[in-house]
Write an enzyme that holds these catalytic residues in place. Sequence first.
Site, PDB file in Angstrom:
ATOM      1  N   CYS A 190      88.458  96.026  -5.755  1.00 30.75           N
ATOM      2  CA  CYS A 190      88.579  96.641  -7.073  1.00 30.75           C
ATOM      3  C   CYS A 190      89.595  95.791  -7.839  1.00 30.75           C
ATOM      4  O   CYS A 190      90.733  95.652  -7.391  1.00 30.75           O
ATOM      5  CB  CYS A 190      89.063  98.089  -6.951  1.00 30.75           C
ATOM      6  SG  CYS A 190      89.547  98.831  -8.530  1.00 30.75           S
ATOM      7  N   MET A 231      93.120  97.637  -2.334  1.00 27.43           N
ATOM      8  CA  MET A 231      91.824  98.311  -2.501  1.00 27.43           C
ATOM      9  C   MET A 231      90.703  97.293  -2.314  1.00 27.43           C
ATOM     10  O   MET A 231      90.198  96.701  -3.260  1.00 27.43           O
ATOM     11  CB  MET A 231      91.731  98.996  -3.865  1.00 27.43           C
ATOM     12  CG  MET A 231      90.548  99.925  -3.986  1.00 27.43           C
ATOM     13  SD  MET A 231      90.680 100.951  -5.470  1.00 27.43           S
ATOM     14  CE  MET A 231      89.164 101.874  -5.353  1.00 27.43           C
ATOM     15  N   HIS A 243      93.155  97.118  -8.713  1.00 27.28           N
ATOM     16  CA  HIS A 243      93.942  97.607  -7.572  1.00 27.28           C
ATOM     17  C   HIS A 243      93.835  96.703  -6.348  1.00 27.28           C
ATOM     18  O   HIS A 243      94.173  97.114  -5.240  1.00 27.28           O
ATOM     19  CB  HIS A 243      93.501  99.037  -7.230  1.00 27.28           C
ATOM     20  CG  HIS A 243      93.540  99.946  -8.419  1.00 27.28           C
ATOM     21  ND1 HIS A 243      92.407 100.470  -8.986  1.00 27.28           N
ATOM     22  CD2 HIS A 243      94.594 100.374  -9.174  1.00 27.28           C
ATOM     23  CE1 HIS A 243      92.750 101.206 -10.034  1.00 27.28           C
ATOM     24  NE2 HIS A 243      94.067 101.165 -10.176  1.00 27.28           N
ATOM     25  N   HIS A 269      88.043 101.847 -11.808  1.00 28.58           N
ATOM     26  CA  HIS A 269      87.710 101.061 -10.615  1.00 28.58           C
ATOM     27  C   HIS A 269      86.419 100.268 -10.844  1.00 28.58           C
ATOM     28  O   HIS A 269      85.625 100.601 -11.715  1.00 28.58           O
ATOM     29  CB  HIS A 269      87.504 101.967  -9.396  1.00 28.58           C
ATOM     30  CG  HIS A 269      88.676 102.817  -9.068  1.00 28.58           C
ATOM     31  ND1 HIS A 269      89.871 102.306  -8.628  1.00 28.58           N
ATOM     32  CD2 HIS A 269      88.830 104.167  -9.106  1.00 28.58           C
ATOM     33  CE1 HIS A 269      90.712 103.299  -8.404  1.00 28.58           C
ATOM     34  NE2 HIS A 269      90.114 104.441  -8.693  1.00 28.58           N
TER      35      HIS A 269
END
Length: 195
Positions: free
Chosen positions: A129, A137, A132, A85
């Site tokens: 992120c 995200m 993602h 991440h």
Amino acid sequence: MSTDESESVSRRGFMRAATGTAAAAGAAGTAAAESQDEEGGDGEGGGGGTEEVVVGPGGNLEFDPADLEIQPGTTVHWTWDSDNHNVVPSEAPDDSGFEGTEGGDDQTYDAGHEYEHTFEVEGDYEYYCTPHRQAGMTGTITVSEDVGNGGNAGPAIPSSAKTLGIATTAAMVFTLGLAYFFLRYGGDYGDVGQE
């Protein structure tokens, strides 16, 4: 009641002691509250505190919490709970200095990594992120002086100062109630009218 000076307490002497005790309790409460204010209080309701965001909690593709409302001067601290991440800004006010994690879109980090930024500039911030982002995200941060105090710019009172104020008031009421009881139902009545 005994008339022996060493064992008796006059009403005047008792009232002096009771008044002194109440004044000391009030002064101690005020001094403690002022001391806490000088030390920065507990960080609630004002800038300068810290907010925590967990990155990928339990392996989920999210920031927790995803949306924050903070005052200027608050530090947001991101902690990674799972792998792969990053924190990359997609929107930030000019001159905010918010650049996200080092390496931008090209660098990710694993569980245990930490990143923080202190938000001084008011406005709306959005971040994501990279790996993602399509999974949703993303996160937002709103920085405003009005956050947390309903638009009133007055200082917040720490809960420990409120508790201390209540305890001090209760001690003063108890002391005055005790004084009334002794004046009404007890005391050295042999000294009444004598100096």
